[in-house]
Design a protein around this motif. Structure first.
Motif, PDB file in Angstrom:
ATOM      1  N   VAL A   1       1.774   0.294  -7.837  1.00 29.26           N
ATOM      2  CA  VAL A   1       1.336  -0.065  -6.489  1.00 29.26           C
ATOM      3  C   VAL A   1       0.283  -1.173  -6.544  1.00 29.26           C
ATOM      4  CG1 VAL A   1       1.753   2.278  -5.635  1.00 29.26           C
ATOM      5  CG2 VAL A   1      -0.518   1.666  -6.419  1.00 29.26           C
TER       6      VAL A   1
ATOM      7  N   THR B   1       0.817  -1.216   0.000  1.00 34.99           N
ATOM      8  CA  THR B   1       0.000   0.000   0.000  1.00 34.99           C
ATOM      9  C   THR B   1       0.851   1.267   0.000  1.00 34.99           C
ATOM     10  OG1 THR B   1      -1.716  -1.159   1.237  1.00 34.99           O
ATOM     11  CG2 THR B   1      -1.814   1.250   1.244  1.00 34.99           C
ATOM     12  N   LEU B   2       0.499   2.196  -0.874  1.00 31.07           N
ATOM     13  CA  LEU B   2       1.087   3.534  -0.885  1.00 31.07           C
ATOM     14  C   LEU B   2       0.064   4.466  -0.251  1.00 31.07           C
ATOM     15  CD1 LEU B   2       3.100   5.754  -1.714  1.00 31.07           C
ATOM     16  CD2 LEU B   2       2.006   5.768  -3.968  1.00 31.07           C
ATOM     17  N   SER B   3       0.432   5.079   0.883  1.00 30.16           N
ATOM     18  CA  SER B   3      -0.453   6.020   1.580  1.00 30.16           C
ATOM     19  C   SER B   3       0.117   7.418   1.454  1.00 30.16           C
ATOM     20  CB  SER B   3      -0.567   5.652   3.062  1.00 30.16           C
ATOM     21  OG  SER B   3      -1.123   4.369   3.212  1.00 30.16           O
TER      22      SER B   3
ATOM     23  N   CYS C   1       0.145   6.134 -12.750  1.00 24.81           N
ATOM     24  CA  CYS C   1      -0.018   5.098 -11.740  1.00 24.81           C
ATOM     25  C   CYS C   1      -0.509   3.813 -12.383  1.00 24.81           C
ATOM     26  CB  CYS C   1      -1.016   5.558 -10.671  1.00 24.81           C
ATOM     27  SG  CYS C   1      -1.170   4.402  -9.301  1.00 24.81           S
TER      28      CYS C   1
ATOM     29  N   MET D   1      -1.733  -0.033 -11.306  1.00 24.59           N
ATOM     30  CA  MET D   1      -2.158  -0.878 -10.191  1.00 24.59           C
ATOM     31  C   MET D   1      -1.940  -2.328 -10.591  1.00 24.59           C
ATOM     32  SD  MET D   1      -3.514   1.360  -7.999  1.00 24.59           S
ATOM     33  CE  MET D   1      -4.585   0.454  -6.924  1.00 24.59           C
TER      34      MET D   1
ATOM     35  N   LEU E   1      -3.675   2.025  -3.206  1.00 22.43           N
ATOM     36  CA  LEU E   1      -3.361   3.445  -3.116  1.00 22.43           C
ATOM     37  C   LEU E   1      -4.371   4.138  -2.215  1.00 22.43           C
ATOM     38  CD1 LEU E   1      -1.726   5.917  -4.148  1.00 22.43           C
ATOM     39  CD2 LEU E   1      -3.336   6.044  -6.055  1.00 22.43           C
TER      40      LEU E   1
ATOM     41  N   ALA F   1       4.323   5.612 -10.555  1.00 22.43           N
ATOM     42  CA  ALA F   1       4.026   4.769  -9.405  1.00 22.43           C
ATOM     43  C   ALA F   1       3.432   3.442  -9.867  1.00 22.43           C
ATOM     44  CB  ALA F   1       3.055   5.475  -8.470  1.00 22.43           C
TER      45      ALA F   1
END
Length: 138
Positions: free
Chosen positions: A100, A85-87, A115, A117, A103, A98
């Protein structure tokens, strides 16, 4: 002998030890660690760890970050490769790329990045594709 027993029990790829780059510290180069990181200073280069990375409000990273989870309050410029997880906190400023699995973005965070996923996304596309075929045949 006691130390040997501890080494045998500890996993080879991950350590619970926390590394810290303090405010006012600037690191130029690549960093690899077995434990997590808290960055309140400045890093220019690649940071790799199987643990969690926290970039504090005053912290900044320019380069590449590869870790399991990341919690960003400060500034990041470059390429993020997060397996978990990217917070992004409200004070975060992200620019770059990114990749991830999950998110989480708080209101106020700036996320100027492409981004991608990974994980459950393929299953969603597959289900949507089946649904479209069923609608057409009906």
């Amino acid at each position: 002998m006691f130390n040997q027993e501890k080494k045998a029990k500890a996993p080879a790829e991950f350590s619970k030890e926390q590394n810290k780059i303090a405010p006012g510290t600037k690191v130029i180069g690549d960093i690899q660690a077995k434990g997590g990181f808290r960055i309140d200073g400045c890093v220019e280069g690649t940071v790799k760890t199987p643990g969690k990375v926290v970039i504090g409000k005053e912290g900044s990273v320019k380069g590449e970050l590869e870790c399991e989870n990341a919690d960003i309050e400060g500034k990041f410029t470059g390429k993020l490769n997060i397996s978990g997880t990217l917070s992004l906190r409200s004070s975060a400023l992200i620019e770059g790329e990114a990749t991830v699995s999950k998110l989480a973005v708080e209101p106020g965070a700036t996320f100027n990045a492409t981004c991608a996923m990974r994980g459950g996304v393929k299953a969603i596309h597959h289900e949507r594709g089946e649904g479209q075929q069923q609608e057409k045949s009906a």
